[in-house]
Structures are given as C-alpha cells and as structure tokens.
Design a protein around this motif. Structure first.
Motif, PDB file in Angstrom:
ATOM      1  N   ILE A  17      31.152  12.842 -22.919  1.00  0.00           N
ATOM      2  CA  ILE A  17      30.552  11.626 -23.453  1.00  0.00           C
ATOM      3  C   ILE A  17      29.255  11.988 -24.162  1.00  0.00           C
ATOM      4  N   THR A  18      29.020  11.411 -25.345  1.00  0.00           N
ATOM      5  CA  THR A  18      27.709  11.473 -25.978  1.00  0.00           C
ATOM      6  C   THR A  18      27.255  10.037 -26.216  1.00  0.00           C
ATOM      7  N   HIS A  19      25.954   9.818 -26.024  1.00  0.00           N
ATOM      8  CA  HIS A  19      25.404   8.480 -26.260  1.00  0.00           C
ATOM      9  C   HIS A  19      23.995   8.606 -26.828  1.00  0.00           C
ATOM     10  N   ALA A  20      23.637   7.634 -27.671  1.00  0.00           N
ATOM     11  CA  ALA A  20      22.411   7.713 -28.457  1.00  0.00           C
ATOM     12  C   ALA A  20      21.149   7.470 -27.648  1.00  0.00           C
ATOM     13  N   LYS A  21      21.234   6.719 -26.576  1.00  0.00           N
ATOM     14  CA  LYS A  21      20.042   6.378 -25.803  1.00  0.00           C
ATOM     15  C   LYS A  21      20.185   6.832 -24.359  1.00  0.00           C
ATOM     16  N   MET A  22      19.138   7.449 -23.849  1.00  0.00           N
ATOM     17  CA  MET A  22      19.104   7.856 -22.449  1.00  0.00           C
ATOM     18  C   MET A  22      18.980   6.606 -21.575  1.00  0.00           C
ATOM     19  N   SER A  23      19.714   6.574 -20.478  1.00  0.00           N
ATOM     20  CA  SER A  23      19.662   5.452 -19.548  1.00  0.00           C
ATOM     21  C   SER A  23      19.392   5.969 -18.140  1.00  0.00           C
ATOM     22  N   LEU A  24      18.318   5.477 -17.532  1.00  0.00           N
ATOM     23  CA  LEU A  24      18.005   5.878 -16.156  1.00  0.00           C
ATOM     24  C   LEU A  24      19.078   5.389 -15.192  1.00  0.00           C
TER      25      LEU A  24
END
Length: 190
Positions: A74-81
């Motif tokens: 998976i790649t995603h544009a925003k880091m999520s805590l």
C-alpha cells in the motif's frame, strides 16, 4: 441475468483498515471501527507459489503448485497516526488546548505487536466496465511484514507505504474477496 465477471480496474478512490478484534474457530470474525487510509495511491496484491516437480524416466512426469503467501503493498499520500497504531501497534494520544494542541503516536517495546487487520479498497464509480459500478478488494486478515516506510524527503512530499502478509481467517478460511458491484457502494464505516 448476472452481471459480467470481468472488468477493467481504473484508479483507487478509498481504502480503510479495520483492526481485527476476534477470529474465533467457530463463528464470525469481528473488527473495530474502520480507519481511513488518507490519500490512498496504490493497493497492490501479489502471491508466492511453491512448485514441486516430479521427474523420472529422464523427463517431467508431473507438477504440483500451492499458494504459500499473499502479500499486499500500500502507498498513501498522507501519514496517519491512527493507521500506524492499527497496523503496528502503539497508542495515539491527544493533549493540550488551542493554540497548543498536539496529537502523538507512541510505540513502545511492549506495544509493538503488529496486530491483525482487515483492508478494503474500492475503485471510483465508473472505474469499471459497468457504468456506475465499482470494484471492492477485501483482505480479511493481514499482518505487517515490515516496518512502514516513514520519514521525510528533501524538497518533496514523502509518500507513506507498508506491506502486509495475508493469512486465512481461522473462522471461515477466507483470504480475500474481489467484488464487482453493478451500483457503486461505499466502504462500510462500521
């Protein structure tokens, strides 16, 4: 007449992770509240196959193939805590008041558990051959297989990513589902 069983796959519009709460030997697995994977970019699935070949009489007599692993990248544009806590453990805490609020994800040795989770992704409506339809890909039980890619990039955006290995559910033996919907359906929020 049933809808067609083949389609193009264009784009990814949404993905959600649901922490696995239970996977009983008899019964139904339960999951926590789905967490949005912000800025989802890619949802790639690959598999590993073990092949055994039987040879004799100086030739190939037979072969047997078995699926030994399914892996998701998976790649995603925003880091999520919240995503970090769901896929590798740790806790997220909020503190302070405006203008000094903060939110923190913390990982300790005892909290680095790499818990199991479900992942569901969906194409945009019309991202399929069926006008107004969509495709959902559900991995029922995943566990991270490496620490997520995090950090910074000089003069550029840093794309977050992770990989996870699938396991069949204890309760139903399911690994994954690919669902073609005639009418687009949102990923369930609970």
């Amino acid at each position: 007449m049933p809808i067609q069983r083949f389609t193009k796959m264009y784009g990814i519009q949404d993905a959600k992770i649901s922490p696995m709460l239970t996977d009983p030997a008899s019964g139904t697995p339960t999951y926590g509240t789905p967490i949005d994977v912000p800025g989802i970019k890619t949802y790639e699935i690959s598999g590993e196959v073990e092949v055994k070949t039987l040879r004799g009489d100086n030739k190939k007599l037979d072969s047997f193939s078995a699926l030994t692993n399914v892996q998701v990248s998976i790649t995603h544009a925003k880091m999520s805590l919240d995503v970090l806590a769901a896929i590798i453990g740790g806790t997220v805490t909020d503190s302070g008041t405006t203008p000094a609020q903060k939110t923190k994800w913390g990982l300790t040795g005892s909290g680095a558990t790499f818990p199991a989770f479900k992942l569901e992704g969906v194409t945009p409506p019309n991202g399929t051959d069926i006008i107004g339809g969509d495709v959902h890909v559900v991995m029922h039980k995943l566990t991270c297989s490496a620490f997520p890619d995090l950090g910074f990039a000089e003069e550029d955006y840093r794309i977050a990513s992770f990989t996870a290995d699938a396991s069949p559910l204890i309760s139903t033996d399911e690994w994954m589902d690919v669902v073609i919907n005639e009418t687009a359906v949102a990923i369930p929020s609970s």
